[in-house]
Design a protein around this motif. Sequence first.
Motif, PDB file in Angstrom:
ATOM      1  N   GLU A   1      -1.935 -22.863 -35.872  1.00  0.00           N
ATOM      2  CA  GLU A   1      -3.024 -23.053 -36.846  1.00  0.00           C
ATOM      3  C   GLU A   1      -2.825 -22.129 -38.050  1.00  0.00           C
TER       4      GLU A   1
ATOM      5  N   HIS B   1      -0.043 -37.363 -31.971  1.00  0.00           N
ATOM      6  CA  HIS B   1      -0.858 -36.175 -32.255  1.00  0.00           C
ATOM      7  C   HIS B   1      -1.519 -36.302 -33.631  1.00  0.00           C
ATOM      8  N   GLU B   2      -0.816 -36.907 -34.594  1.00  0.00           N
ATOM      9  CA  GLU B   2      -1.409 -37.081 -35.923  1.00  0.00           C
ATOM     10  C   GLU B   2      -2.522 -38.124 -35.888  1.00  0.00           C
TER      11      GLU B   2
ATOM     12  N   TYR C   1      -5.539 -36.438 -34.598  1.00  0.00           N
ATOM     13  CA  TYR C   1      -6.069 -35.595 -35.684  1.00  0.00           C
ATOM     14  C   TYR C   1      -6.881 -36.436 -36.675  1.00  0.00           C
TER      15      TYR C   1
ATOM     16  N   HIS D   1      -4.083 -31.439 -27.194  1.00  0.00           N
ATOM     17  CA  HIS D   1      -4.794 -30.452 -28.012  1.00  0.00           C
ATOM     18  C   HIS D   1      -5.526 -31.124 -29.174  1.00  0.00           C
ATOM     19  N   GLU D   2      -4.855 -32.048 -29.858  1.00  0.00           N
ATOM     20  CA  GLU D   2      -5.498 -32.749 -30.976  1.00  0.00           C
ATOM     21  C   GLU D   2      -6.628 -33.649 -30.480  1.00  0.00           C
TER      22      GLU D   2
ATOM     23  N   GLU E   1      -9.702 -31.446 -29.962  1.00  0.00           N
ATOM     24  CA  GLU E   1     -10.378 -31.075 -31.198  1.00  0.00           C
ATOM     25  C   GLU E   1     -11.083 -32.277 -31.823  1.00  0.00           C
TER      26      GLU E   1
ATOM     27  N   SER F   1      -8.087 -25.078 -27.075  1.00  0.00           N
ATOM     28  CA  SER F   1      -8.603 -26.079 -28.023  1.00  0.00           C
ATOM     29  C   SER F   1     -10.017 -26.501 -27.638  1.00  0.00           C
TER      30      SER F   1
ATOM     31  N   HIS G   1      -6.265 -28.382 -37.391  1.00  0.00           N
ATOM     32  CA  HIS G   1      -5.091 -29.133 -36.921  1.00  0.00           C
ATOM     33  C   HIS G   1      -4.682 -28.628 -35.543  1.00  0.00           C
TER      34      HIS G   1
END
Length: 315
Positions: free
Chosen positions: A65, A222-223, A226, A255-256, A259, A287, A315
């Motif tokens: 991060e 992952h994107e 996000y 993790h993404e 979040e 996270s 992110h």
Amino acid sequence: MDSSNDVALVSSEMEKFLCELLLDSSQPISERFRALFSLRNLKGPAPRDALILATRDTSNLLAHEAAFALGQMQELEAIPALASVLNDLSLHPIVRHEAAEALGAIGSEGNVPLLKNSLDSDPAEEVRETCELALQRIQHLKDAGNTDELATTEISPFKSVDPAVPATSCTSVQQLREILLDEDKGMHERYAALFALRNDGGNEAVAAIIDSLSSKSALLRHEVAYVLGQLQDKVASAALSNILKDVKEHPMVRHEAAEALGSIADDRSVALLEEFTADPEPLVSQSCEVALSMLEFERSGKSFEFLFMPTPTVH
């Protein structure tokens, strides 16, 4: 005493407090993230240097991060440190990936040799794919120059410096969906479609983004998670929950997802985040902890950051 000196003194003391908190590994991860999000809104050597030191933190979540923040701040003076992180194969791939993305976000042509080297040599596919994206972003900036096109394409409605400029040649959501889901397309083209769909934000666009969570590339998945967090659409809750629960999924994707669930914040998402604060993978458990803390501040009407600033992109 002059009131302006009082302000300067308070500012200096706050800056010192934030830098020390960020780097204090004895503090809860959520408190350190509060410091990080506050520091990324500040300019000057002290915040920058603290964030640079944090890229080497034992918490891979915090380290990545911090690299992301330096990229979003477009800190030219952080380039040598980010290059060092990218080249250090002892670091977790998620940290190296974020250093590569930050070098792309900063956009300096001098970063090209660094990124090309890692594109050819890094053992982690997600890092190589990030280098590819960063190189194409820098090329786009070079091609656009100081034109109106650059000013237009660089503005994200989500106030983030994205790894790829949203596609503009396609006007159809169906066309963008086909590009995003096409495993034979290049990563840059698929990312461009993803951000165009995000900016559209309609039901069909969100459905296409959710469907791309089954893509082969962990980096793309992952994107996508996000982006779903940016959109905060509850329709994505079930798919993101399945990712968080899948212990075989890449930690950077889980993790993404965590979040993103914190951003969506329906009751089932919150319950799942509470459950996975005990996950054995620190990227996931931390996270969840940060997401729950951010949500608690938001629900109480308080700012997560110590300094009252715009809501940060996570992110």
